[in-house]
Design a protein around this motif. Sequence first.
Motif, short mmCIF file in Angstrom:
data_model
loop_
_atom_site.label_atom_id
_atom_site.label_comp_id
_atom_site.label_asym_id
_atom_site.label_seq_id
_atom_site.Cartn_x
_atom_site.Cartn_y
_atom_site.Cartn_z
N SER A 1 0.80 -1.23 0.00
CA SER A 1 0.00 0.00 0.00
C SER A 1 0.83 1.28 0.00
CB SER A 1 -0.94 0.02 1.21
OG SER A 1 -0.21 0.12 2.42
N TRP B 1 -7.15 11.59 9.68
CA TRP B 1 -6.94 10.15 9.55
C TRP B 1 -7.60 9.42 10.72
CZ3 TRP B 1 -3.74 7.38 5.95
CH2 TRP B 1 -3.20 8.18 4.93
N GLN B 2 -7.96 8.16 10.46
CA GLN B 2 -8.57 7.30 11.47
C GLN B 2 -7.89 5.94 11.46
OE1 GLN B 2 -12.88 7.09 11.29
NE2 GLN B 2 -12.89 8.92 10.00
N THR C 1 -4.55 -0.39 6.14
CA THR C 1 -4.27 0.96 5.67
C THR C 1 -4.94 1.21 4.33
OG1 THR C 1 -2.23 1.07 6.93
CG2 THR C 1 -2.41 2.56 5.04
N ASP C 2 -5.62 2.32 4.23
CA ASP C 2 -6.28 2.75 3.00
C ASP C 2 -6.01 4.25 2.87
OD1 ASP C 2 -8.01 3.66 1.03
OD2 ASP C 2 -9.77 2.59 1.81
N ARG C 3 -4.96 4.59 2.15
CA ARG C 3 -4.52 5.98 2.07
C ARG C 3 -5.56 6.89 1.43
NH1 ARG C 3 0.19 5.59 4.11
NH2 ARG C 3 1.35 3.69 3.87
N ALA C 4 -6.29 6.38 0.46
CA ALA C 4 -7.29 7.21 -0.22
C ALA C 4 -8.39 7.67 0.74
CB ALA C 4 -7.90 6.44 -1.39
N ASN C 5 -8.70 6.84 1.74
CA ASN C 5 -9.75 7.17 2.71
C ASN C 5 -9.20 7.58 4.07
OD1 ASN C 5 -12.16 6.70 1.12
ND2 ASN C 5 -11.45 4.58 1.04
N LYS C 6 -7.90 7.85 4.12
CA LYS C 6 -7.22 8.31 5.34
C LYS C 6 -7.44 7.36 6.51
CE LYS C 6 -6.65 13.15 4.32
NZ LYS C 6 -6.64 14.50 4.88
N ILE C 7 -7.18 6.08 6.24
CA ILE C 7 -7.25 5.05 7.27
C ILE C 7 -5.86 4.43 7.39
CG2 ILE C 7 -8.25 2.81 7.89
CD1 ILE C 7 -10.77 3.73 6.34
#
Length: 127
Positions: free
Chosen positions: A33, A77-78, A83-89
């Motif tokens: 990712s 971020w949450q 990890t999902d960078r596009a959704n700030k996770i």
Amino acid sequence: MNTMDFTTQELALIGEGAHEAIQACNIARGDYSLPSWDSANNELRASTITGVETCLKGATPRRQHEQWMATRIADGWQWGPETDRANKINSALMDYDSMPEWQRVKDEVFQGATRAGAAIICRLRNG
């Protein structure tokens, strides 16, 4: 070492090395990712350079993680299991002691790569 000892360009070079070391750690665990430095957006590059500066000011891996986490949370971020960078996770948005050992090792690797990059630049300057 102090961040004032390095130019903006040198800090970016140190950041690139540290970033690529973390990317290698991720890939070794099957996590693809994290983009390469060349593909990283400005936000990710700036975050990495801030991490370099924090490290060079003497922060422990724990303190560096706490500062990274505070910045990420302030930017919206949450935590999430993956990890999902596009959704700030980000799966590392947790208390340092709660992180799996491999996550804490990445903080150590980042610091080691940062110190090594800084030392190389210092040696190159001094011939």
